[in-house]
Design a protein around this motif. Structure first.
Motif, PDB file in Angstrom:
ATOM      1  N   SER A   5       0.815  -1.188  -0.160  1.00 44.05           N
ATOM      2  CA  SER A   5       0.011  -0.170  -0.122  1.00 44.05           C
ATOM      3  C   SER A   5       0.321   1.386   0.021  1.00 44.05           C
ATOM      4  O   SER A   5       0.732   2.385  -1.062  1.00 44.05           O
ATOM      5  CB  SER A   5      -0.847  -0.223   1.378  1.00 44.05           C
ATOM      6  OG  SER A   5       0.153  -0.101   2.597  1.00 44.05           O
ATOM      7  N   SER A   6       2.086   1.501   0.549  1.00 48.35           N
ATOM      8  CA  SER A   6       3.005   2.216   0.862  1.00 48.35           C
ATOM      9  C   SER A   6       3.287   2.989  -0.259  1.00 48.35           C
ATOM     10  O   SER A   6       3.830   4.863  -0.840  1.00 48.35           O
ATOM     11  CB  SER A   6       4.147   1.951   1.725  1.00 48.35           C
ATOM     12  OG  SER A   6       4.898   1.436   1.392  1.00 48.35           O
ATOM     13  N   SER A   7       3.595   1.582  -1.295  1.00 52.42           N
ATOM     14  CA  SER A   7       4.327   2.028  -2.824  1.00 52.42           C
ATOM     15  C   SER A   7       3.780   2.724  -3.603  1.00 52.42           C
ATOM     16  O   SER A   7       3.257   3.482  -4.322  1.00 52.42           O
ATOM     17  CB  SER A   7       5.079   0.640  -3.788  1.00 52.42           C
ATOM     18  OG  SER A   7       5.606   0.509  -2.342  1.00 52.42           O
ATOM     19  N   ARG A   8       1.938   1.931  -3.839  1.00 56.55           N
ATOM     20  CA  ARG A   8       0.444   2.262  -4.255  1.00 56.55           C
ATOM     21  C   ARG A   8       0.658   4.146  -4.151  1.00 56.55           C
ATOM     22  O   ARG A   8       0.620   4.596  -5.105  1.00 56.55           O
ATOM     23  CB  ARG A   8      -0.595   1.904  -4.136  1.00 56.55           C
ATOM     24  CG  ARG A   8      -0.534   0.833  -4.537  1.00 56.55           C
ATOM     25  CD  ARG A   8      -1.906  -0.005  -4.978  1.00 56.55           C
ATOM     26  NE  ARG A   8      -2.814   0.008  -3.270  1.00 56.55           N
ATOM     27  CZ  ARG A   8      -2.674  -0.972  -2.356  1.00 56.55           C
ATOM     28  NH1 ARG A   8      -1.792  -2.277  -2.174  1.00 56.55           N
ATOM     29  NH2 ARG A   8      -3.721  -0.702  -1.637  1.00 56.55           N
ATOM     30  N   VAL A   9       0.749   4.665  -2.960  1.00 53.86           N
ATOM     31  CA  VAL A   9       0.632   5.444  -2.316  1.00 53.86           C
ATOM     32  C   VAL A   9       1.689   6.940  -2.755  1.00 53.86           C
ATOM     33  O   VAL A   9       1.986   8.131  -3.122  1.00 53.86           O
ATOM     34  CB  VAL A   9       0.614   5.968  -1.032  1.00 53.86           C
ATOM     35  CG1 VAL A   9       1.001   7.279  -0.242  1.00 53.86           C
ATOM     36  CG2 VAL A   9      -0.117   5.603  -0.585  1.00 53.86           C
ATOM     37  N   ILE A  10       3.084   6.073  -3.238  1.00 56.28           N
ATOM     38  CA  ILE A  10       4.137   6.812  -3.378  1.00 56.28           C
ATOM     39  C   ILE A  10       3.917   7.451  -5.036  1.00 56.28           C
ATOM     40  O   ILE A  10       4.666   8.328  -5.929  1.00 56.28           O
ATOM     41  CB  ILE A  10       5.386   6.038  -2.970  1.00 56.28           C
ATOM     42  CG1 ILE A  10       5.718   6.317  -1.909  1.00 56.28           C
ATOM     43  CG2 ILE A  10       6.525   6.720  -3.405  1.00 56.28           C
ATOM     44  CD1 ILE A  10       6.736   5.755  -1.241  1.00 56.28           C
ATOM     45  N   MET A  11       3.682   5.497  -5.726  1.00 56.02           N
ATOM     46  CA  MET A  11       2.895   6.142  -7.110  1.00 56.02           C
ATOM     47  C   MET A  11       2.301   7.211  -7.591  1.00 56.02           C
ATOM     48  O   MET A  11       2.517   8.094  -8.717  1.00 56.02           O
ATOM     49  CB  MET A  11       2.805   4.705  -7.199  1.00 56.02           C
ATOM     50  CG  MET A  11       3.849   3.616  -7.785  1.00 56.02           C
ATOM     51  SD  MET A  11       2.859   1.734  -7.407  1.00 56.02           S
ATOM     52  CE  MET A  11       2.432   2.851  -9.965  1.00 56.02           C
ATOM     53  N   LEU A  12       1.045   7.698  -6.671  1.00 53.38           N
ATOM     54  CA  LEU A  12       0.294   8.663  -6.984  1.00 53.38           C
ATOM     55  C   LEU A  12       1.028   9.946  -6.022  1.00 53.38           C
ATOM     56  O   LEU A  12       0.750  10.719  -7.374  1.00 53.38           O
ATOM     57  CB  LEU A  12      -0.875   8.147  -6.061  1.00 53.38           C
ATOM     58  CG  LEU A  12      -1.956   9.785  -5.985  1.00 53.38           C
ATOM     59  CD1 LEU A  12      -2.283   9.177  -6.775  1.00 53.38           C
ATOM     60  CD2 LEU A  12      -2.988   9.099  -4.509  1.00 53.38           C
ATOM     61  N   GLU A  13       2.075  10.163  -5.225  1.00 53.37           N
ATOM     62  CA  GLU A  13       2.168  11.316  -4.858  1.00 53.37           C
ATOM     63  C   GLU A  13       3.445  11.731  -6.607  1.00 53.37           C
ATOM     64  O   GLU A  13       3.370  12.802  -6.445  1.00 53.37           O
ATOM     65  CB  GLU A  13       3.170  11.099  -3.106  1.00 53.37           C
ATOM     66  CG  GLU A  13       2.042  11.012  -2.228  1.00 53.37           C
ATOM     67  CD  GLU A  13       2.833  11.366  -1.459  1.00 53.37           C
ATOM     68  OE1 GLU A  13       2.601  11.713  -0.492  1.00 53.37           O
ATOM     69  OE2 GLU A  13       3.595   9.781  -1.066  1.00 53.37           O
ATOM     70  N   THR A  14       4.078  11.153  -6.626  1.00 49.08           N
ATOM     71  CA  THR A  14       5.671  11.097  -8.122  1.00 49.08           C
ATOM     72  C   THR A  14       4.275  11.218  -9.409  1.00 49.08           C
ATOM     73  O   THR A  14       5.275  11.129  -9.681  1.00 49.08           O
ATOM     74  CB  THR A  14       5.982   9.812  -8.043  1.00 49.08           C
ATOM     75  OG1 THR A  14       4.993   8.475  -8.152  1.00 49.08           O
ATOM     76  CG2 THR A  14       6.891   9.743  -6.470  1.00 49.08           C
ATOM     77  N   GLY A  15       3.340  10.854  -9.540  1.00 47.27           N
ATOM     78  CA  GLY A  15       2.546  10.483 -10.577  1.00 47.27           C
ATOM     79  C   GLY A  15       2.566   9.065 -11.688  1.00 47.27           C
ATOM     80  O   GLY A  15       2.295   9.595 -12.681  1.00 47.27           O
ATOM     81  N   GLU A  16       3.158   8.613 -11.143  1.00 51.94           N
ATOM     82  CA  GLU A  16       3.552   7.559 -11.266  1.00 51.94           C
ATOM     83  C   GLU A  16       2.265   6.857 -11.855  1.00 51.94           C
ATOM     84  O   GLU A  16       1.788   5.663 -12.432  1.00 51.94           O
ATOM     85  CB  GLU A  16       4.670   6.561 -10.641  1.00 51.94           C
ATOM     86  CG  GLU A  16       4.698   4.963 -12.478  1.00 51.94           C
ATOM     87  CD  GLU A  16       5.592   4.663 -10.934  1.00 51.94           C
ATOM     88  OE1 GLU A  16       6.285   2.919 -11.281  1.00 51.94           O
ATOM     89  OE2 GLU A  16       6.232   4.585  -9.830  1.00 51.94           O
ATOM     90  N   ALA A  17       1.224   7.086 -11.230  1.00 50.32           N
ATOM     91  CA  ALA A  17      -0.144   6.649 -11.062  1.00 50.32           C
ATOM     92  C   ALA A  17      -1.133   7.581 -11.054  1.00 50.32           C
ATOM     93  O   ALA A  17      -1.166   8.907 -10.200  1.00 50.32           O
ATOM     94  CB  ALA A  17      -0.759   5.761 -10.187  1.00 50.32           C
ATOM     95  N   HIS A  18      -2.427   7.924 -11.445  1.00 54.50           N
ATOM     96  CA  HIS A  18      -2.989   9.016 -11.531  1.00 54.50           C
ATOM     97  C   HIS A  18      -4.419   8.282 -11.033  1.00 54.50           C
ATOM     98  O   HIS A  18      -4.516   9.221  -9.591  1.00 54.50           O
ATOM     99  CB  HIS A  18      -3.857   8.698 -13.271  1.00 54.50           C
ATOM    100  CG  HIS A  18      -3.307   8.928 -13.919  1.00 54.50           C
ATOM    101  ND1 HIS A  18      -2.475   8.444 -14.838  1.00 54.50           N
ATOM    102  CD2 HIS A  18      -2.926  10.735 -14.691  1.00 54.50           C
ATOM    103  CE1 HIS A  18      -1.623   8.783 -15.327  1.00 54.50           C
ATOM    104  NE2 HIS A  18      -2.112  10.494 -15.700  1.00 54.50           N
ATOM    105  N   ALA A  19      -4.666   7.091 -10.147  1.00 50.66           N
ATOM    106  CA  ALA A  19      -5.784   7.265  -9.314  1.00 50.66           C
ATOM    107  C   ALA A  19      -4.976   5.401  -8.140  1.00 50.66           C
ATOM    108  O   ALA A  19      -4.444   4.613  -9.141  1.00 50.66           O
ATOM    109  CB  ALA A  19      -6.928   6.466 -10.093  1.00 50.66           C
TER     110      ALA A  19
END
Length: 529
Positions: A477-491
């Protein structure tokens, strides 16, 4: 030998040592007491429910998101009746354990997934600690999602666990789906009654409810069944899940569905780039209607393969590939009028023959007689024949009135695939590249990493604005949050509760709260080998 097994009791003693009248050299026979697993005693199962502080789990682990379970289905489901909760009462738990002969406790092995449900590993650790307080030692065994399903959804003779963690969303909003699938004795694995629960009275109530058209009568039947199931305690009833997603600024039109789906067909991105990336915690175990079993698989599949009926966010049934559905006067047949002018992604026509092919394959009927039916074939349990009336009319013939049939036809696992694509599968090959009628077409699936789809320019509805949608599979879950914050994921789906406040305060990120139809539970193995 299982750790819960206890020693033998001598039931024939040398009478000469205790009472007179027997020869001192008379042979003494030691007879073992029959070995009993703790979970075979309902008092033990109830005790473990009292041992878990569900309110504390919700407040400390989920930051108040969710609610203690009060039934095996959530209140939004037709047929729900409140049966609980089991209040936190460790003294009562110890009392019941002592009454059952386990005052010294016992040891169990508890299997659980990681990354599938919000904070699943943290929740099981909390359960482990609370069980220890009443003398029950739980050893935790963790699996990734795909391996987990193959490990716990097995016939009882193959089960290696004493208990397991799962969640179940009643995604038809009809109690038949939440109760029949999990508690009817006909649904032992490879179906979904993973506790191997069997109660003849419950079976009879659930069978009657399926064939009773009167909604008020059905509600009464479900109320009785829920009360019995609650008292039998085949699970530790934990909590009704709250769904928390997060989306970056500039993403419009995402559907955060209470069925635990995040749907992108109406979405768009600010600017010219229309390549959406969504990070989810678990990878689909399968995309074949015969074997698909989970919400992550449904989320991905629904973009490519569509159902005949659609269950909207507000719980109403809406036309999808079927424009209308009507029962015969006696209720023993249903006519579905299909949408015309629809083609599958391979250019093949969608019509009544295609529907018959898909439904027959799903049920292992018609030309598929003798083949293996879908794991979820119970969804069409009373359908005995699919008749092609004309090019765009299908008639479903029933053995009996089947009250939940319309809601069941909205289930994403009964999605329509191109018959040509299914016929092209090699023997024992599963669907990994769905060829449906949906707004997006399959591009690639990199196992363990991501699945990519592109928009269907020939879609029968509104063609999506997005060019591609990529689902990335990120258990941490922490990796998903980082992806969102860095723009690697949109949602992202399943925001960890510890990050909710911080993300809500962060500019450019929207945290979305949505009710869920999912109950999270610890199931007991009621048929220990």
């Amino acid at each position: 030998m299982k750790k819960w097994m206890f020693g033998f009791l001598v039931v024939a003693l040398m009478a000469g040592l205790l009472i007179g009248g027997c020869a001192p050299d008379e042979e003494v026979v030691d007879e073992p007491v029959e070995e009993v697993h703790p979970f075979e005693d309902v008092r033990v199962r109830q005790a473990l429910n009292y041992a878990i502080d569900k309110e504390a789990i919700i407040e400390t682990i989920f930051q108040g998101v969710g609610s203690p379970s009060t039934a095996p289905v959530v209140p939004a489901v037709f047929g729900y009746t409140q049966a609980g909760p089991y209040e936190y009462d460790p003294d009562r738990a110890r009392e019941l354990l002592a009454e059952a002969g386990f005052e010294d406790g016992f040891e169990i092995e508890l299997f659980h997934p990681t990354g599938r449900y919000p904070q699943d590993d943290v929740v099981t650790e909390a359960v482990q600690a609370m069980l220890a307080e009443v003398g029950v030692t739980a050893t935790l065994t963790t699996y990734d999602w795909g391996t987990y399903l193959d490990t716990v959804i097995v016939p009882p003779e193959d089960a290696e666990h004493d208990a397991y963690m799962l969640g179940w969303g009643t995604v038809t909003l009809d109690a038949d789906y939440g109760l029949y699938a999990l508690f009817h004795s006909s649904q032992w694995p490879p179906a979904n009654n993973v506790s191997y629960y069997a109660n003849d009275e419950v079976d009879a109530l659930l069978d009657e409810a399926r064939v009773t058209p009167d909604r008020a009568v059905r509600e009464g039947l479900y109320s009785e069944a829920i009360s019995m199931i609650w008292e039998d305690a085949p699970w530790i009833y934990l909590h009704n899940e709250g769904q928390v997603n997060a989306v970056r600024e500039g993403v419009e039109g995402l559907i955060h569905h209470p069925l635990e789906n995040i749907l992108a067909w109406d979405a768009s991105l600010e600017g010219e780039d229309q390549d959406l990336i969504i990070a989810i915690g678990a990878e689909p175990e399968n995309l074949d209607p015969l074997k698909i079993m989970s919400a992550p698989a449904a989320t991905v599949s629904e973009h490519m393969a569509q159902t005949l009926i659609y269950l909207a966010e507000d719980g109403t049934l809406e036309p999808n590939l079927a424009e209308s559905w009507e029962p015969a006067e006696d209720g023993l047949a249903w006519d579905l009028k299909l949408r015309e002018g629809v083609t599958f992604h391979d250019g093949e026509p969608f019509n009544a023959e295609a529907v018959k092919y898909n439904l027959d394959r799903f049920m292992a009927k018609g030309d598929f007689e003798g083949a293996e039916a879908a794991v979820f074939a119970f969804l069409l349990g009373e359908v005995n024949e699919v008749e092609v009336v004309d090019e765009y009319t299908v008639r479903l013939h029933l053995d009996q009135i089947f009250a939940p049939i319309a809601s069941h036809l909205s289930h994403s696992f009964i999605a329509m695939h191109s018959p040509a694509s299914l016929e092209a599968l090699a023997e024992d090959q599963d669907v990994e590249a769905p060829v449906g009628t949906g707004p997006f077409k399959f591009v690639s699936w990199d196992r363990g990493e991501q699945l990519v789809m592109e928009k269907n320019e020939d879609y029968w509805g509104d063609v999506p604005e997005l060019d591609t949608v990529t689902f990335k599979f990120v258990p941490e879950s922490s990796s998903r949050v980082i992806m969102l914050e860095t723009g690697e994921a949109h949602a992202i789906m399943a925001v960890p509760p510890t990050e909710i406040d911080r993300l809500e305060a962060e500019a450019g990120i929207d945290v979305v709260f949505e009710d869920s139809v999912r109950v999270i539970y610890i199931g007991f193995n009621l048929q220990p080998q």
